[in-house]
Scaffold this motif. Structure first.
Motif, PDB file in Angstrom:
ATOM      1  N   TYR A 242       0.806  -1.216   0.000  1.00 29.49           N
ATOM      2  CA  TYR A 242       0.000   0.000   0.000  1.00 29.49           C
ATOM      3  C   TYR A 242       0.844   1.273   0.000  1.00 29.49           C
ATOM      4  O   TYR A 242       0.288   2.375   0.067  1.00 29.49           O
ATOM      5  CB  TYR A 242      -0.902   0.009   1.239  1.00 29.49           C
ATOM      6  N   LEU A 243       2.162   1.139  -0.065  1.00 32.90           N
ATOM      7  CA  LEU A 243       3.033   2.302   0.070  1.00 32.90           C
ATOM      8  C   LEU A 243       3.714   2.653  -1.249  1.00 32.90           C
ATOM      9  O   LEU A 243       4.022   1.784  -2.056  1.00 32.90           O
ATOM     10  CB  LEU A 243       4.119   2.026   1.130  1.00 32.90           C
ATOM     11  N   ASP A 244       3.973   3.944  -1.433  1.00 34.44           N
ATOM     12  CA  ASP A 244       4.719   4.389  -2.607  1.00 34.44           C
ATOM     13  C   ASP A 244       6.194   4.015  -2.478  1.00 34.44           C
ATOM     14  O   ASP A 244       6.838   3.653  -3.458  1.00 34.44           O
ATOM     15  CB  ASP A 244       4.591   5.906  -2.781  1.00 34.44           C
ATOM     16  N   ARG A 245       6.719   4.122  -1.263  1.00 28.84           N
ATOM     17  CA  ARG A 245       8.109   3.750  -0.996  1.00 28.84           C
ATOM     18  C   ARG A 245       8.121   2.599   0.008  1.00 28.84           C
ATOM     19  O   ARG A 245       7.727   2.784   1.151  1.00 28.84           O
ATOM     20  CB  ARG A 245       8.909   4.925  -0.428  1.00 28.84           C
ATOM     21  N   PRO A 246       8.560   1.407  -0.403  1.00 28.70           N
ATOM     22  CA  PRO A 246       8.538   0.278   0.520  1.00 28.70           C
ATOM     23  C   PRO A 246       9.495   0.460   1.687  1.00 28.70           C
ATOM     24  O   PRO A 246      10.564   1.059   1.561  1.00 28.70           O
ATOM     25  CB  PRO A 246       8.975  -0.897  -0.365  1.00 28.70           C
ATOM     26  N   VAL A 247       9.092  -0.068   2.834  1.00 32.03           N
ATOM     27  CA  VAL A 247       9.924  -0.050   4.033  1.00 32.03           C
ATOM     28  C   VAL A 247      10.902  -1.217   3.957  1.00 32.03           C
ATOM     29  O   VAL A 247      10.530  -2.332   3.585  1.00 32.03           O
ATOM     30  CB  VAL A 247       9.058  -0.169   5.307  1.00 32.03           C
ATOM     31  N   MET A 248      12.166  -0.962   4.311  1.00 29.23           N
ATOM     32  CA  MET A 248      13.197  -1.980   4.270  1.00 29.23           C
ATOM     33  C   MET A 248      13.596  -2.390   5.682  1.00 29.23           C
ATOM     34  O   MET A 248      13.312  -1.677   6.656  1.00 29.23           O
ATOM     35  CB  MET A 248      14.440  -1.453   3.515  1.00 29.23           C
ATOM     36  N   LEU A 249      14.256  -3.527   5.803  1.00 28.04           N
ATOM     37  CA  LEU A 249      14.774  -4.012   7.080  1.00 28.04           C
ATOM     38  C   LEU A 249      16.284  -3.833   7.114  1.00 28.04           C
ATOM     39  O   LEU A 249      16.978  -4.141   6.142  1.00 28.04           O
ATOM     40  CB  LEU A 249      14.431  -5.482   7.271  1.00 28.04           C
ATOM     41  N   ALA A 250      16.803  -3.363   8.244  1.00 24.88           N
ATOM     42  CA  ALA A 250      18.248  -3.173   8.366  1.00 24.88           C
ATOM     43  C   ALA A 250      18.977  -4.498   8.434  1.00 24.88           C
ATOM     44  O   ALA A 250      20.084  -4.630   7.896  1.00 24.88           O
ATOM     45  CB  ALA A 250      18.566  -2.329   9.598  1.00 24.88           C
ATOM     46  N   ASP A 251      18.361  -5.504   9.066  1.00 23.17           N
ATOM     47  CA  ASP A 251      19.023  -6.802   9.222  1.00 23.17           C
ATOM     48  C   ASP A 251      17.986  -7.849   9.601  1.00 23.17           C
ATOM     49  O   ASP A 251      16.802  -7.543   9.814  1.00 23.17           O
ATOM     50  CB  ASP A 251      20.132  -6.736  10.288  1.00 23.17           C
ATOM     51  N   ASN A 252      18.444  -9.103   9.699  1.00 19.49           N
ATOM     52  CA  ASN A 252      17.538 -10.214  10.005  1.00 19.49           C
ATOM     53  C   ASN A 252      16.954 -10.126  11.403  1.00 19.49           C
ATOM     54  O   ASN A 252      15.810 -10.537  11.641  1.00 19.49           O
ATOM     55  CB  ASN A 252      18.264 -11.550   9.839  1.00 19.49           C
ATOM     56  N   SER A 253      17.736  -9.612  12.350  1.00 12.69           N
ATOM     57  CA  SER A 253      17.216  -9.519  13.720  1.00 12.69           C
ATOM     58  C   SER A 253      16.028  -8.569  13.794  1.00 12.69           C
ATOM     59  O   SER A 253      15.060  -8.806  14.521  1.00 12.69           O
ATOM     60  CB  SER A 253      18.321  -9.073  14.686  1.00 12.69           C
ATOM     61  N   THR A 254      16.073  -7.490  12.997  1.00 16.57           N
ATOM     62  CA  THR A 254      14.929  -6.573  12.949  1.00 16.57           C
ATOM     63  C   THR A 254      13.719  -7.270  12.344  1.00 16.57           C
ATOM     64  O   THR A 254      12.588  -7.104  12.810  1.00 16.57           O
ATOM     65  CB  THR A 254      15.269  -5.320  12.124  1.00 16.57           C
ATOM     66  N   GLY A 255      13.962  -8.086  11.321  1.00 12.15           N
ATOM     67  CA  GLY A 255      12.864  -8.804  10.678  1.00 12.15           C
ATOM     68  C   GLY A 255      12.198  -9.805  11.585  1.00 12.15           C
ATOM     69  O   GLY A 255      11.056 -10.211  11.352  1.00 12.15           O
ATOM     70  N   GLY A 256      12.880 -10.232  12.660  1.00 10.46           N
ATOM     71  CA  GLY A 256      12.299 -11.199  13.579  1.00 10.46           C
ATOM     72  C   GLY A 256      11.365 -10.596  14.601  1.00 10.46           C
ATOM     73  O   GLY A 256      10.625 -11.332  15.288  1.00 10.46           O
ATOM     74  N   LEU A 257      11.361  -9.262  14.735  1.00  7.09           N
ATOM     75  CA  LEU A 257      10.430  -8.613  15.664  1.00  7.09           C
ATOM     76  C   LEU A 257       8.998  -8.831  15.181  1.00  7.09           C
ATOM     77  O   LEU A 257       8.736  -8.901  13.985  1.00  7.09           O
ATOM     78  CB  LEU A 257      10.724  -7.115  15.752  1.00  7.09           C
ATOM     79  N   ARG A 258       8.066  -8.907  16.110  1.00  7.70           N
ATOM     80  CA  ARG A 258       6.690  -9.248  15.746  1.00  7.70           C
ATOM     81  C   ARG A 258       5.761  -8.047  15.929  1.00  7.70           C
ATOM     82  O   ARG A 258       5.969  -7.200  16.796  1.00  7.70           O
ATOM     83  CB  ARG A 258       6.197 -10.447  16.576  1.00  7.70           C
ATOM     84  N   ILE A 259       4.736  -8.038  15.082  1.00  6.89           N
ATOM     85  CA  ILE A 259       3.782  -6.925  15.095  1.00  6.89           C
ATOM     86  C   ILE A 259       2.374  -7.475  14.937  1.00  6.89           C
ATOM     87  O   ILE A 259       2.144  -8.477  14.239  1.00  6.89           O
ATOM     88  CB  ILE A 259       4.111  -5.918  13.971  1.00  6.89           C
ATOM     89  N   GLY A 260       1.421  -6.811  15.552  1.00  8.59           N
ATOM     90  CA  GLY A 260       0.011  -7.174  15.425  1.00  8.59           C
ATOM     91  C   GLY A 260      -0.843  -5.925  15.324  1.00  8.59           C
ATOM     92  O   GLY A 260      -0.359  -4.798  15.473  1.00  8.59           O
ATOM     93  N   GLY A 261      -2.124  -6.127  15.054  1.00  7.02           N
ATOM     94  CA  GLY A 261      -3.036  -4.999  14.994  1.00  7.02           C
ATOM     95  C   GLY A 261      -3.909  -5.033  13.761  1.00  7.02           C
ATOM     96  O   GLY A 261      -3.670  -5.795  12.819  1.00  7.02           O
ATOM     97  N   VAL A 262      -4.941  -4.206  13.767  1.00 10.24           N
ATOM     98  CA  VAL A 262      -5.878  -4.075  12.651  1.00 10.24           C
ATOM     99  C   VAL A 262      -5.819  -2.628  12.174  1.00 10.24           C
ATOM    100  O   VAL A 262      -5.969  -1.699  12.967  1.00 10.24           O
ATOM    101  CB  VAL A 262      -7.313  -4.444  13.071  1.00 10.24           C
ATOM    102  N   TYR A 263      -5.626  -2.435  10.878  1.00  6.34           N
ATOM    103  CA  TYR A 263      -5.415  -1.103  10.314  1.00  6.34           C
ATOM    104  C   TYR A 263      -6.328  -0.900   9.111  1.00  6.34           C
ATOM    105  O   TYR A 263      -6.650  -1.849   8.389  1.00  6.34           O
ATOM    106  CB  TYR A 263      -3.954  -0.924   9.895  1.00  6.34           C
TER     107      TYR A 263
END
Length: 333
Positions: free
Chosen positions: A272-293
């Motif tokens: 849904y974004l014009d500019r995609p969000v990137m991950l700095a490293d694999n450890s950041t990618g392992g963080l978890r997120i939840g929610g309804v948007y």
């Protein structure tokens, strides 16, 4: 940007330029300088972009017309052959050559119905030429072509939910990424982001292929199953969906992230974004997120991530936001 009505000659010049760039960008010897020149021309006026997209659709039809053989030492003849096929395809699309159109239809080369649809900032409900119903998610685009032997949809980007009218003798094929979905009548969802594709089946049955060149039949899915693939996959990955699957929440205007790792959540967000969000490293990618948007407000999610996760935002050289995890602080004594 054009601010006055164009004369016929001016419009024809733009159409000719679009055809020229379509030819050059598909040529093996197209240079970086030409690609840069094309980008400048394309971005100079919305009409340029519109005409180029239309020419790409004609080009797709031209690929179904028979090739005229030429010797390897005659590049000019090959170029002329390609131009001729492009001209024939254009004539077919405007029904300017009934005999060619009739012959092309009978041989399965040319569609007798061709439609292009886009969804902007809201979900769009459309009816295809065969009566099938489609819901297009935000920022999605597809093309429908009705051939003698099949009904063909190309999902160019985004996501779509299909309610296909049944016709056993006239299969319905959705091309997405490098693969495709083949059905006769059913209800299913296709999500695509970059080279990733995911198909969720609600009713009926489909066959999914991860590479159109490998096999025509593909792997069968039954209701409640989901298939996914990306570029280079020899076959799709198939799994059963659970009762809490939220793949179709977008139809109610929602993006549901159910305790997902950031590496899995970002493709859903970036769609849904014009500019995609990137991950700095694999450890950041392992963080978890939840929610309804709300899907119309996903762009507001990115700046709020540091408030709900141990991350901070930076930008890379291309201007994309980058998520960085905050490491544990050393213990003090």
């Amino acid at each position: 940007m054009t601010e006055h009505p164009l004369s016929e000659a001016e419009y024809d010049a733009i159409t000719d330029a679009a055809a020229h760039w379509c030819m050059r960008l598909h040529a093996a010897d197209c240079t970086d300088a030409e690609r840069q020149a094309f980008k400048q021309w394309h971005d100079a006026d919305p009409l340029h972009a519109f005409e180029y997209e239309a020419m790409l659709e004609i080009w797709a039809v031209a690929d179904h017309l028979p090739r005229v053989e030429s010797t390897p030492t005659a590049p000019a003849r090959r170029t002329q052959s390609r131009w001729s096929r492009l001209a024939v395809a254009a004539a077919v699309l405007v029904v300017g050559m009934p005999l060619v159109a009739y012959t092309g239809w009978n041989l399965g080369w040319v569609a007798n119905s061709y439609q292009r649809f886009e969804a902007g900032a809201s979900v769009r409900h459309i009816t295809l030429g065969d009566g099938s119903q489609v819901e297009l998610n935000l920022g999605s685009e597809l093309v429908f072509a009705n051939y003698k032997n099949e009904r063909r949809v190309t999902l160019k980007k985004g996501e779509a939910f299909f309610d296909v009218s049944h016709d056993k003798q006239h299969p319905f094929v959705v091309r997405a990424g490098q693969g495709q979905v083949r059905v006769t009548g059913t209800r299913f969802n296709v999500w695509m982001y970059q080279d990733q594709v995911r198909i969720t089946l609600l009713e009926g049955s489909v066959r999914v292929t991860s590479n159109q060149a490998l096999t025509r039949d593909g792997l069968p899915l039954s209701p409640g199953m989901q298939a996914s693939y990306k570029a280079g996959d020899q076959q799709p990955q198939v799994r059963e969906t659970d009762a809490n699957d939220s793949s179709l929440a977008w139809r109610n205007g929602k993006l549901v992230l159910d305790n997902l790792a950031l590496s899995d959540a970002l493709p859903l967000i970036n769609r849904y974004l014009d500019r995609p969000v990137m991950l700095a490293d694999n450890s950041t990618g392992g963080l978890r997120i939840g929610g309804v948007y709300n899907i119309s407000e996903v762009q507001n999610l990115v700046p709020s991530l540091p408030k709900v996760l141990p991350v901070y935002l930076t930008r890379n050289k291309d201007g994309n936001p980058v998520l960085n995890s905050i490491g544990q602080r050393p213990a003090t004594h």
